[in-house]
Enzyme design. Structure first.
Site, short mmCIF file in Angstrom:
data_model
loop_
_atom_site.label_atom_id
_atom_site.label_comp_id
_atom_site.label_asym_id
_atom_site.label_seq_id
_atom_site.Cartn_x
_atom_site.Cartn_y
_atom_site.Cartn_z
CE LYS A 1 39.32 43.04 34.23
NZ LYS A 1 40.21 43.91 34.98
CD GLU B 1 43.94 48.93 30.56
OE1 GLU B 1 43.55 50.01 30.09
OE2 GLU B 1 43.36 48.34 31.51
CB SER C 1 36.57 37.93 38.79
OG SER C 1 37.60 37.02 38.42
#
Ligand SMILES: Cc1ncc(COP(=O)(O)O)c(C=O)c1O
Length: 408
Positions: free
Chosen positions: A86, A108, A376
């Protein structure tokens, strides 16, 4: 409705009139940076000094021996600052926001990773920050809420709808409509109205660029298959982008939850429960009923628990360029345990979905072949969920004692 940003009919920008100028401004700013080689340089420089890029590729020697098939490599996005891919998207958008001269960011979050990454970016760049998070996710990802608040962000629990990611996205859009002059919405995945799918994929493409070169250096050849979990689709598109023009099979793994027949899952591209529709400003496969009402989704991994999916992945599925599979919660917990014990790695529950599918396929592949799994994120954030899944009595006693201390 704009005509730009379509991927074989998926995507688009179904936005209220009031947001059109804001989207135009964003698109223009993004096209500007895409055409500016100095911007990508500045981005790479920022990520290497602030977020451990390039993240390494690790040869999973013990798992390879255990499965006795293809050589298993792991791309270590968990080593990013804040613990997940992210950070790539968020820091890229941060640079863009600075260029646009805005002072406030909103986002969000589902698992909380995107929220923590956005709050971190806001602290670094000196932006005001508000994070929207479904009440259910606030409860299951409390440690991330704690860090977002310590980083200076305001976290607003969303009590509408099913109180998970899709509801948080709706609230973030409501905020944006009211504050678009000062505020940028840092959407966390490759979904939403154009230009978000393209922009988020652009920043995440750093994963694939690095991984392709690293695989050639480490293994002397490209992997036969690349595996990534699929929530909204950003880590998958990021790693896949490096291999799109190669003879490499790309495998996206969705949340199979309690099983594809159970109705309690979040599989949009490999279950029959999804259909094409328009929601949240874009057209893609959604888990929706015949009246277009969004269905409830379920996954042990909060970051995969979402009704929609990237329009770019929807197109790649229809073009047969990516194969989609699903991993159940139970398979995920088993694969996590194996990865912990064999390699000393703690993948996030989201990422572990990709490990499940790779573990199913590696044993029947030849030893001459290699595969790459995109890890990830790191699993530290999942300690409460994982401890419950393992039924760890020592952990339960610790939590009970802590609760008693707070009552005292
Ligand atoms: C570690 C991790 N992996 C994957 C995802 C799924 O998002 P995406 O499909 O956009 O990569 C999330 C979302 O929160 C996440 O935290």
């Amino acid at each position: 409705m704009k005509q730009r940003g379509y991927y074989s009919g998926f995507g688009g920008a179904f936005i209220p009139e009031i947001l059109v100028a804001t989207f135009d401004e964003l698109e223009e700013a993004f096209q500007d940076v895409k055409d500016d080689p100095d911007f990508w340089q500045a981005y790479v420089q920022l990520m290497s000094s602030y977020s451990c890029r390039p993240t390494p590729v690790t040869f999973a020697e013990n798992l390879t021996r255990f499965f006795n098939g293809a050589r298993i490599y792991i791309k270590r996005e968990d080593l990013n600052h804040t613990g997940a891919h992210k950070a790539n998207n968020v820091m890229g958008q941060g640079l863009l926001v600075k260029r646009m001269g805005k002072k406030r960011v909103i986002a969000e979050t589902g698992a909380g990773q995107h929220g923590v990454a956005t709050a971190t970016m806001a602290a670094r760049f000196g932006f005001e920050c508000t994070i929207y998070m479904g009440e259910v996710d606030v409860a299951r990802q409390r440690p991330n809420v704690f860090w977002m608040e310590r980083l200076g962000a305001e976290v607003i629990p969303v009590r509408e709808g099913t109180r998970i990611l899709k509801d948080a996205i709706n609230e973030a859009f409501r905020d944006w409509v009211k504050h678009m002059d000062t505020t940028h919405y840092v959407l966390g995945t490759a979904c939403g109205p154009h230009p978000f799918p393209e922009m988020v994929s652009y920043f995440q493409s750093i994963i694939g660029k690095e991984a392709r070169k690293q695989m050639l250096d480490a293994d002397g050849r490209l992997p036969s298959r690349v595996y990534a979990c699929v929530g909204g689709g950003s880590n998958a598109l990021g790693v896949f982008s490096g291999f799109m023009n190669d003879p490499v099979e790309l495998v996206g793994v969705e949340a199979g939850g309690r099983g594809l027949d159970s109705g309690a899952h979040a599989s949009r591209l490999c279950s029959d429960d999804a259909s094409v529709g328009v929601a949240q400003g874009y057209k893609t496969y959604f888990l929706q009923d015949n009246d277009g009402q969004m269905k409830e989704t379920h996954s042990v991994a909060a970051g995969l628990d979402y009704v929609g999916v990237s329009p770019i992945l929807a197109q790649l599925k229809e073009a047969g360029q990516v194969r989609f599979e699903a991993a159940t919660d139970e398979e995920v917990v088993t694969a996590l345990s194996l990865t912990l014990q064999k390699e000393g790695l703690i993948p996030a529950l989201e990422s572990t979905h990709a490990f499940v599918q790779a573990f199913k396929e590696a044993p029947s592949m030849s030893k001459q072949e290699s595969i790459l799994i995109n890890q990830s994120g790191r699993g530290d954030k999942d300690i409460f969920t994982v401890a419950d899944a393992f039924g760890d009595p020592g952990w339960q006693a610790f939590i009970k004692k802590k609760a008693e201390e707070y009552h005292a």
